[in-house]
Design a protein around this motif. Sequence first.
Motif, PDB file in Angstrom:
ATOM      1  N   ARG A 168      -3.468   3.071 -26.936  1.00  0.00           N
ATOM      2  CA  ARG A 168      -3.304   1.614 -26.875  1.00  0.00           C
ATOM      3  C   ARG A 168      -2.083   1.242 -26.044  1.00  0.00           C
ATOM      4  NH1 ARG A 168      -4.821   2.258 -32.188  1.00  0.00           N
ATOM      5  NH2 ARG A 168      -2.672   2.117 -32.958  1.00  0.00           N
ATOM      6  N   ARG A 169      -1.006   1.965 -26.231  1.00  0.00           N
ATOM      7  CA  ARG A 169       0.239   1.685 -25.504  1.00  0.00           C
ATOM      8  C   ARG A 169       0.062   1.918 -24.004  1.00  0.00           C
ATOM      9  NH1 ARG A 169       4.809   5.576 -25.079  1.00  0.00           N
ATOM     10  NH2 ARG A 169       6.467   4.416 -24.064  1.00  0.00           N
ATOM     11  N   TYR A 170      -0.535   3.028 -23.637  1.00  0.00           N
ATOM     12  CA  TYR A 170      -0.685   3.356 -22.222  1.00  0.00           C
ATOM     13  C   TYR A 170      -1.781   2.555 -21.539  1.00  0.00           C
ATOM     14  CZ  TYR A 170       2.841   6.911 -22.377  1.00  0.00           C
ATOM     15  OH  TYR A 170       4.049   7.543 -22.484  1.00  0.00           O
ATOM     16  N   LEU A 194       0.825  -1.212   0.000  1.00  0.00           N
ATOM     17  CA  LEU A 194       0.000   0.000   0.000  1.00  0.00           C
ATOM     18  C   LEU A 194       0.858   1.261   0.000  1.00  0.00           C
ATOM     19  CD1 LEU A 194      -2.875  -0.967   2.451  1.00  0.00           C
ATOM     20  CD2 LEU A 194      -3.117  -0.346   0.046  1.00  0.00           C
ATOM     21  N   VAL A 195       1.916   1.277   0.788  1.00  0.00           N
ATOM     22  CA  VAL A 195       2.797   2.447   0.814  1.00  0.00           C
ATOM     23  C   VAL A 195       3.464   2.626  -0.546  1.00  0.00           C
ATOM     24  CG1 VAL A 195       4.927   3.392   1.802  1.00  0.00           C
ATOM     25  CG2 VAL A 195       3.196   2.407   3.299  1.00  0.00           C
ATOM     26  N   GLY A 196       4.010   1.549  -1.108  1.00  0.00           N
ATOM     27  CA  GLY A 196       4.687   1.638  -2.408  1.00  0.00           C
ATOM     28  C   GLY A 196       3.758   2.028  -3.534  1.00  0.00           C
ATOM     29  N   ALA A 197       2.583   1.413  -3.579  1.00  0.00           N
ATOM     30  CA  ALA A 197       1.615   1.745  -4.635  1.00  0.00           C
ATOM     31  C   ALA A 197       1.093   3.168  -4.448  1.00  0.00           C
ATOM     32  CB  ALA A 197       0.467   0.745  -4.633  1.00  0.00           C
ATOM     33  N   GLY A 198       0.916   3.590  -3.213  1.00  0.00           N
ATOM     34  CA  GLY A 198       0.466   4.959  -2.958  1.00  0.00           C
ATOM     35  C   GLY A 198       1.490   5.992  -3.412  1.00  0.00           C
ATOM     36  N   LEU A 199       2.767   5.704  -3.191  1.00  0.00           N
ATOM     37  CA  LEU A 199       3.819   6.620  -3.616  1.00  0.00           C
ATOM     38  C   LEU A 199       3.911   6.721  -5.141  1.00  0.00           C
ATOM     39  CD1 LEU A 199       6.630   5.841  -1.030  1.00  0.00           C
ATOM     40  CD2 LEU A 199       5.179   7.870  -1.156  1.00  0.00           C
ATOM     41  N   ASN A 200       3.414   5.708  -5.851  1.00  0.00           N
ATOM     42  CA  ASN A 200       3.386   5.768  -7.320  1.00  0.00           C
ATOM     43  C   ASN A 200       2.555   6.940  -7.829  1.00  0.00           C
ATOM     44  OD1 ASN A 200       5.050   3.696  -8.145  1.00  0.00           O
ATOM     45  ND2 ASN A 200       3.411   2.186  -8.214  1.00  0.00           N
ATOM     46  N   TYR A 201       1.609   7.384  -7.036  1.00  0.00           N
ATOM     47  CA  TYR A 201       0.738   8.466  -7.480  1.00  0.00           C
ATOM     48  C   TYR A 201       1.377   9.839  -7.370  1.00  0.00           C
ATOM     49  CZ  TYR A 201      -3.001   5.181  -8.149  1.00  0.00           C
ATOM     50  OH  TYR A 201      -3.751   4.153  -8.626  1.00  0.00           O
ATOM     51  N   ALA A 202       2.500   9.968  -6.668  1.00  0.00           N
ATOM     52  CA  ALA A 202       3.181  11.266  -6.548  1.00  0.00           C
ATOM     53  C   ALA A 202       3.654  11.784  -7.911  1.00  0.00           C
ATOM     54  CB  ALA A 202       4.333  11.180  -5.552  1.00  0.00           C
ATOM     55  N   PRO A 203       4.380  10.971  -8.720  1.00  0.00           N
ATOM     56  CA  PRO A 203       4.777  11.484 -10.035  1.00  0.00           C
ATOM     57  C   PRO A 203       3.575  11.750 -10.941  1.00  0.00           C
ATOM     58  CG  PRO A 203       5.919   9.410  -9.578  1.00  0.00           C
ATOM     59  CD  PRO A 203       4.975   9.676  -8.457  1.00  0.00           C
ATOM     60  N   VAL A 229       1.153   0.873 -12.280  1.00  0.00           N
ATOM     61  CA  VAL A 229       0.716   1.540 -11.050  1.00  0.00           C
ATOM     62  C   VAL A 229       0.636   0.541  -9.906  1.00  0.00           C
ATOM     63  CG1 VAL A 229      -1.278   2.648  -9.959  1.00  0.00           C
ATOM     64  CG2 VAL A 229      -0.505   3.423 -12.172  1.00  0.00           C
ATOM     65  N   PHE A 230       0.329  -0.704 -10.211  1.00  0.00           N
ATOM     66  CA  PHE A 230       0.171  -1.722  -9.179  1.00  0.00           C
ATOM     67  C   PHE A 230       1.491  -2.292  -8.672  1.00  0.00           C
ATOM     68  CE2 PHE A 230      -3.878  -1.912 -11.533  1.00  0.00           C
ATOM     69  CZ  PHE A 230      -4.697  -1.530 -10.501  1.00  0.00           C
ATOM     70  N   VAL A 231       2.593  -1.992  -9.353  1.00  0.00           N
ATOM     71  CA  VAL A 231       3.909  -2.452  -8.911  1.00  0.00           C
ATOM     72  C   VAL A 231       4.480  -1.356  -8.002  1.00  0.00           C
ATOM     73  CG1 VAL A 231       6.220  -3.146  -9.627  1.00  0.00           C
ATOM     74  CG2 VAL A 231       4.236  -3.754 -11.042  1.00  0.00           C
ATOM     75  N   PRO A 232       4.641  -1.658  -6.720  1.00  0.00           N
ATOM     76  CA  PRO A 232       5.076  -0.632  -5.774  1.00  0.00           C
ATOM     77  C   PRO A 232       6.368   0.071  -6.198  1.00  0.00           C
ATOM     78  CG  PRO A 232       4.396  -2.589  -4.591  1.00  0.00           C
ATOM     79  CD  PRO A 232       4.412  -2.939  -6.062  1.00  0.00           C
ATOM     80  N   LEU A 233       6.337   1.383  -6.157  1.00  0.00           N
ATOM     81  CA  LEU A 233       7.453   2.285  -6.445  1.00  0.00           C
ATOM     82  C   LEU A 233       7.922   2.274  -7.899  1.00  0.00           C
ATOM     83  CD1 LEU A 233       9.564   1.783  -3.214  1.00  0.00           C
ATOM     84  CD2 LEU A 233       7.997   3.636  -3.726  1.00  0.00           C
ATOM     85  N   SER A 234       7.244   1.553  -8.776  1.00  0.00           N
ATOM     86  CA  SER A 234       7.694   1.489 -10.167  1.00  0.00           C
ATOM     87  C   SER A 234       7.630   2.851 -10.852  1.00  0.00           C
ATOM     88  CB  SER A 234       6.873   0.465 -10.961  1.00  0.00           C
ATOM     89  OG  SER A 234       5.503   0.832 -10.983  1.00  0.00           O
ATOM     90  N   LEU A 264       0.506  -0.052 -20.256  1.00  0.00           N
ATOM     91  CA  LEU A 264       1.514   0.496 -19.346  1.00  0.00           C
ATOM     92  C   LEU A 264       0.949   0.972 -18.008  1.00  0.00           C
ATOM     93  CD1 LEU A 264       3.822   2.490 -21.782  1.00  0.00           C
ATOM     94  CD2 LEU A 264       4.268   0.297 -20.680  1.00  0.00           C
ATOM     95  N   GLN A 265      -0.347   1.300 -17.970  1.00  0.00           N
ATOM     96  CA  GLN A 265      -0.914   1.783 -16.720  1.00  0.00           C
ATOM     97  C   GLN A 265      -0.941   0.710 -15.633  1.00  0.00           C
ATOM     98  OE1 GLN A 265      -4.935   3.095 -17.074  1.00  0.00           O
ATOM     99  NE2 GLN A 265      -5.570   1.284 -18.176  1.00  0.00           N
TER     100      GLN A 265
END
Length: 95
Positions: A64-66, A27-36, A73-78, A69-70
């Motif tokens: 189509r590409r994105y 949850l922390v890692g996935a949440g931090l993905n939303y900062a960028p 978001v589920f991979v923490p800190l990716s 790629l979206q």
Amino acid sequence: MLVMVALGSWLLAPTNSSGTRAIGLWLVGAGLNYAPLAWYAIRLMRPGALDAELADVDTDRELRRYTVLQLWVFVPLSLVVFDTLIRRRSRTTAS
């Protein structure tokens, strides 16, 4: 973003269970993905910024590409890592 990080931190604090700790870390890692993502959204809100960004872009191909790629978001800190790499690359090419 803040809710995910807060909930993950709350789950991490009092637990000795590895399952609860893993969920908290995710949850922390996935949440931090939303900062960028939030930073780019704010940047594109300026008048004309989105139009300039989309100039000469094949939007159908990029959509189509994105769509695939979206899922990063589920991979923490990716997304944090990807954003860091993109910023470093842009600094070295600008120099």
